[in-house]
Design a protein around this motif. Sequence first.
Motif, PDB file in Angstrom:
ATOM      1  N   ALA A 103      15.875 -71.625 -61.048  1.00 44.69           N
ATOM      2  CA  ALA A 103      15.611 -70.799 -61.719  1.00 44.69           C
ATOM      3  C   ALA A 103      13.812 -70.801 -61.949  1.00 44.69           C
ATOM      4  CB  ALA A 103      16.038 -69.177 -62.902  1.00 44.69           C
ATOM      5  N   PRO A 104      12.550 -69.186 -61.093  1.00 46.85           N
ATOM      6  CA  PRO A 104      11.495 -69.734 -62.725  1.00 46.85           C
ATOM      7  C   PRO A 104      11.388 -69.162 -63.998  1.00 46.85           C
ATOM      8  CG  PRO A 104      12.045 -67.182 -60.956  1.00 46.85           C
ATOM      9  CD  PRO A 104      13.208 -68.020 -61.092  1.00 46.85           C
ATOM     10  N   HIS A 105      11.799 -68.632 -64.283  1.00 51.19           N
ATOM     11  CA  HIS A 105      12.452 -68.515 -65.769  1.00 51.19           C
ATOM     12  C   HIS A 105      12.932 -69.432 -66.751  1.00 51.19           C
ATOM     13  CE1 HIS A 105       9.519 -65.294 -64.832  1.00 51.19           C
ATOM     14  NE2 HIS A 105      10.310 -64.738 -63.635  1.00 51.19           N
ATOM     15  N   ALA A 106      12.376 -70.078 -68.092  1.00 53.06           N
ATOM     16  CA  ALA A 106      13.776 -71.348 -68.196  1.00 53.06           C
ATOM     17  C   ALA A 106      14.831 -69.974 -69.169  1.00 53.06           C
ATOM     18  CB  ALA A 106      12.468 -72.337 -69.314  1.00 53.06           C
ATOM     19  N   ASP A 139      16.237 -64.658 -56.299  1.00 50.67           N
ATOM     20  CA  ASP A 139      15.535 -64.213 -55.253  1.00 50.67           C
ATOM     21  C   ASP A 139      13.740 -64.851 -55.048  1.00 50.67           C
ATOM     22  OD1 ASP A 139      15.411 -62.084 -56.531  1.00 50.67           O
ATOM     23  OD2 ASP A 139      15.801 -60.856 -55.866  1.00 50.67           O
ATOM     24  N   ASP A 140      13.907 -64.000 -56.672  1.00 49.61           N
ATOM     25  CA  ASP A 140      11.833 -64.619 -56.475  1.00 49.61           C
ATOM     26  C   ASP A 140      11.818 -66.160 -57.268  1.00 49.61           C
ATOM     27  OD1 ASP A 140      14.008 -65.170 -58.973  1.00 49.61           O
ATOM     28  OD2 ASP A 140      12.549 -63.974 -60.213  1.00 49.61           O
ATOM     29  N   ALA A 141      12.814 -66.906 -57.338  1.00 51.53           N
ATOM     30  CA  ALA A 141      12.874 -68.663 -56.983  1.00 51.53           C
ATOM     31  C   ALA A 141      12.624 -68.954 -55.253  1.00 51.53           C
ATOM     32  CB  ALA A 141      13.798 -69.204 -57.275  1.00 51.53           C
ATOM     33  N   LEU A 142      13.415 -68.051 -54.681  1.00 56.15           N
ATOM     34  CA  LEU A 142      13.211 -68.318 -52.880  1.00 56.15           C
ATOM     35  C   LEU A 142      11.807 -68.151 -52.387  1.00 56.15           C
ATOM     36  CD1 LEU A 142      16.859 -68.045 -52.747  1.00 56.15           C
ATOM     37  CD2 LEU A 142      15.913 -70.724 -52.906  1.00 56.15           C
ATOM     38  N   THR A 143      10.996 -68.035 -52.460  1.00 55.80           N
ATOM     39  CA  THR A 143       9.653 -68.319 -52.190  1.00 55.80           C
ATOM     40  C   THR A 143       9.444 -68.512 -51.055  1.00 55.80           C
ATOM     41  OG1 THR A 143       8.601 -70.356 -53.533  1.00 55.80           O
ATOM     42  CG2 THR A 143       8.057 -67.619 -54.116  1.00 55.80           C
ATOM     43  N   PRO A 144       9.274 -68.875 -49.647  1.00 57.98           N
ATOM     44  CA  PRO A 144       8.909 -69.080 -48.370  1.00 57.98           C
ATOM     45  C   PRO A 144       8.594 -70.329 -48.455  1.00 57.98           C
ATOM     46  CG  PRO A 144       7.582 -67.111 -48.251  1.00 57.98           C
ATOM     47  CD  PRO A 144       7.581 -67.235 -49.675  1.00 57.98           C
ATOM     48  N   PRO A 145       8.085 -71.021 -49.733  1.00 58.65           N
ATOM     49  CA  PRO A 145       7.680 -72.651 -49.184  1.00 58.65           C
ATOM     50  C   PRO A 145       9.521 -73.140 -49.859  1.00 58.65           C
ATOM     51  CG  PRO A 145       5.880 -72.323 -49.909  1.00 58.65           C
ATOM     52  CD  PRO A 145       6.625 -70.606 -50.371  1.00 58.65           C
ATOM     53  N   LEU A 176      21.237 -64.481 -57.343  1.00 59.96           N
ATOM     54  CA  LEU A 176      21.145 -62.844 -58.043  1.00 59.96           C
ATOM     55  C   LEU A 176      19.722 -62.382 -57.533  1.00 59.96           C
ATOM     56  CD1 LEU A 176      21.401 -65.296 -61.969  1.00 59.96           C
ATOM     57  CD2 LEU A 176      23.293 -64.305 -59.892  1.00 59.96           C
ATOM     58  N   THR A 177      20.048 -61.696 -57.378  1.00 56.85           N
ATOM     59  CA  THR A 177      19.073 -60.902 -56.386  1.00 56.85           C
ATOM     60  C   THR A 177      18.641 -59.300 -56.962  1.00 56.85           C
ATOM     61  OG1 THR A 177      19.793 -59.244 -54.563  1.00 56.85           O
ATOM     62  CG2 THR A 177      19.909 -61.768 -54.175  1.00 56.85           C
ATOM     63  N   ARG A 178      17.667 -58.887 -57.159  1.00 55.93           N
ATOM     64  CA  ARG A 178      17.050 -57.261 -56.911  1.00 55.93           C
ATOM     65  C   ARG A 178      17.725 -56.824 -55.587  1.00 55.93           C
ATOM     66  NH1 ARG A 178      13.032 -59.200 -54.150  1.00 55.93           N
ATOM     67  NH2 ARG A 178      12.035 -57.893 -52.640  1.00 55.93           N
ATOM     68  N   PRO A 179      18.277 -55.033 -56.428  1.00 60.33           N
ATOM     69  CA  PRO A 179      18.775 -54.309 -55.369  1.00 60.33           C
ATOM     70  C   PRO A 179      17.848 -54.527 -53.738  1.00 60.33           C
ATOM     71  CG  PRO A 179      18.703 -53.471 -57.497  1.00 60.33           C
ATOM     72  CD  PRO A 179      17.579 -54.892 -57.106  1.00 60.33           C
ATOM     73  N   LEU A 180      18.644 -55.080 -52.786  1.00 59.89           N
ATOM     74  CA  LEU A 180      17.952 -55.729 -51.484  1.00 59.89           C
ATOM     75  C   LEU A 180      18.362 -53.720 -50.580  1.00 59.89           C
ATOM     76  CD1 LEU A 180      18.988 -58.855 -51.107  1.00 59.89           C
ATOM     77  CD2 LEU A 180      16.912 -58.034 -52.092  1.00 59.89           C
ATOM     78  N   GLN A 181      18.752 -52.728 -50.980  1.00 54.93           N
ATOM     79  CA  GLN A 181      19.313 -51.830 -49.734  1.00 54.93           C
ATOM     80  C   GLN A 181      17.943 -51.728 -48.849  1.00 54.93           C
ATOM     81  OE1 GLN A 181      19.623 -51.658 -53.301  1.00 54.93           O
ATOM     82  NE2 GLN A 181      22.320 -50.632 -54.066  1.00 54.93           N
ATOM     83  N   ASP A 182      16.637 -51.959 -49.772  1.00 50.13           N
ATOM     84  CA  ASP A 182      15.285 -50.726 -49.089  1.00 50.13           C
ATOM     85  C   ASP A 182      14.900 -52.560 -47.824  1.00 50.13           C
ATOM     86  OD1 ASP A 182      16.107 -48.319 -49.816  1.00 50.13           O
ATOM     87  OD2 ASP A 182      14.743 -48.805 -51.429  1.00 50.13           O
TER      88      ASP A 182
END
Length: 658
Positions: A29-32, A73-79, A102-108
């Motif tokens: 995760a990007p945040h400790a 999901d914010d950890a999984l940047t393209p690189p 663990l993601t933010r809502p992805l409906q959109d």
Amino acid sequence: MRDGSDERAPAGGNTSTGPLLSQRSLIVAPHADDAERTQAILEGANLSAFICPDVDALAAEMERGVGTLITTDDALTPPMLDRVRHLLEDQGIWSDLPIVVLTRPLQDDISKAEELLALGNVTLIERPVRVATLVSSVRSSLRARERQYEQRDRLQAQALLAAIVESSDDAIVSKKLDGTILSWNSGAERLFGYTADEAVGQSIRLIIPEDRIDEEMMILDRLRRGERIEHYETVRRAKSGKLLDISLTVSPIRDSTNRVIAASKVARDISQRREVEKALRDADRRKDEFLATLAHELRNPLAPIRNSLHILRVTGPSEPALDRVRDILDRQVNHMVRLVDDLLEVSRITRGKIELRKEHIELAAVIGSAVETSKPLIETGGHELAISIPPQGVILDADPVRLAQVFSNLLNNAAKYSEPGGKIWLTAETTGNKVVVRVRDAGIGIAPEMLPRVFEMFAQIESSLDRAQGGLGIGLTLVRSLLHLHDGTVEARSEGLGKGSEFIVTLPVIPLERSFRTTPRSGEYAVPLAAQRVLIVDDNRDAADSLGMMLKMMGAVVHVEYDSYAALAALGKFKPNVALIDLSMDGMDGYEFARRIRGIADYKRMALIALSGWGQDDDRRRSRDAGFDFHLIKPPDVDALQALMASLSGGRAAGAPA
């Protein structure tokens, strides 16, 4: 976790069992604070979790083994996404790795969801995340991972079995009843080195050593009677002259009238198995030699400790606190002596052949000794121990050390598998001619499927391996075996995981009017040894000096030497009538010392007592052959030594020089 997650512990959060504890969850995760909070939640649910600060750390930890990957999901940047995809593709066993994102809502953002799901075996959990949802998802992922490993292992086993079957080609030979070879397959060619052309038509004696011909005649006689011979182990000779260890299965071949006309023989080369068996026997022998040497070395320091304790008991002030300390030390030294004895014959334990030394003893004394042994472990865990036993004496015909071992093992078990600060109960009640002792705890409990197995060798409660503290899982096996030798039983009960455990011991009791004490208290049969002049020879100065001090207190005149040559020189001046000789001295050992003494006319009848850490029959026979009259095991029991020395006052020592 972030975004207002529900941090309440899930119901039944500590009920994970078996394989789940053997698989780790890796967290990225990007945040400790996200990573640390996730780790805390999982570990609170008894699930192993490890934080990987970056993808390089993730790759390294995956090499060590992984059950599931937890990320955001914010950890999984393209690189990062590409690196993870490459990691998963690197090994086949990782390609189906369960991943919890663990993601933010992805409906959109359907494309983002598809991108994440394209990683493979992915579970998406929208934030804010409930703790119960996270734990449940991780448990499911770990179970799926375990099924993957089971499937992989099953496929590998099937492939291995297929390879073994494919490569196996036993030697198959048929022969007439006169021994003439009728057929010879390719397996026989490979095994014995003869081609079919060379073997067929020849006598089976072609491959039988001369000293095995009588065996072949016996086999042929049994075949004529229609018998089948299975797994007969013998020796055969290859064309090269090499002797082969062979297992034979020989079956009669019958004609249409059921008459035995020939034989079919399947031969398997067991030379490698024999070599393995020999290696195992050699390893077992080396183990026994190591244990014997270890026991011998442990006995050396035990001897002066026991002697010094006796000296303190006799000469020290009699104060309640000091008396209690001396009693504790005495019991524990005796316990160590018994354990050292078992090192020499550890195979008796695995075969259930432990020799008991029974006496009439009160249950309270046995339980007191067990509590004393288990006290450090109980105190380390901060546990509360409640004991309730009958106020009247309960007399058992038992080995006090072994029975104390039973209850200390049960108390140790309760302490190991209870949460810090837990409560342990030990209660006893008499029922007719039995006493029932219960050891109960409020700890982690036992799963129903484990209850029938808890007394098996090496069995441990799988959900609690992290609490096993290095145990091998033999404690409860010994409990059952020792109770069986005492005509007792033990039963395990538990309502399930997290609900504590109870072990119920039942033992026969002796009516008070029939009970009596069979073991004397220390010094009870004290006999002055004023008539004895005792020479002590031992290169272990502490053992020699403490033994000398003890015998002087008993009234003997004592001279101590630390060297065999000096002891021989002292004979004429000191004129002993008894000598206690250590067998394992440097330079001239005790055996040679005894032989030299027996060669001196004035000392042929002097009583010689061997002191040794070795006590097997061969050791005693060797000391007797060297001229010793008695053989005592270190550390010698004080009462037994005193009784022996007293008996020598009117025995063979009378003929020794005055």
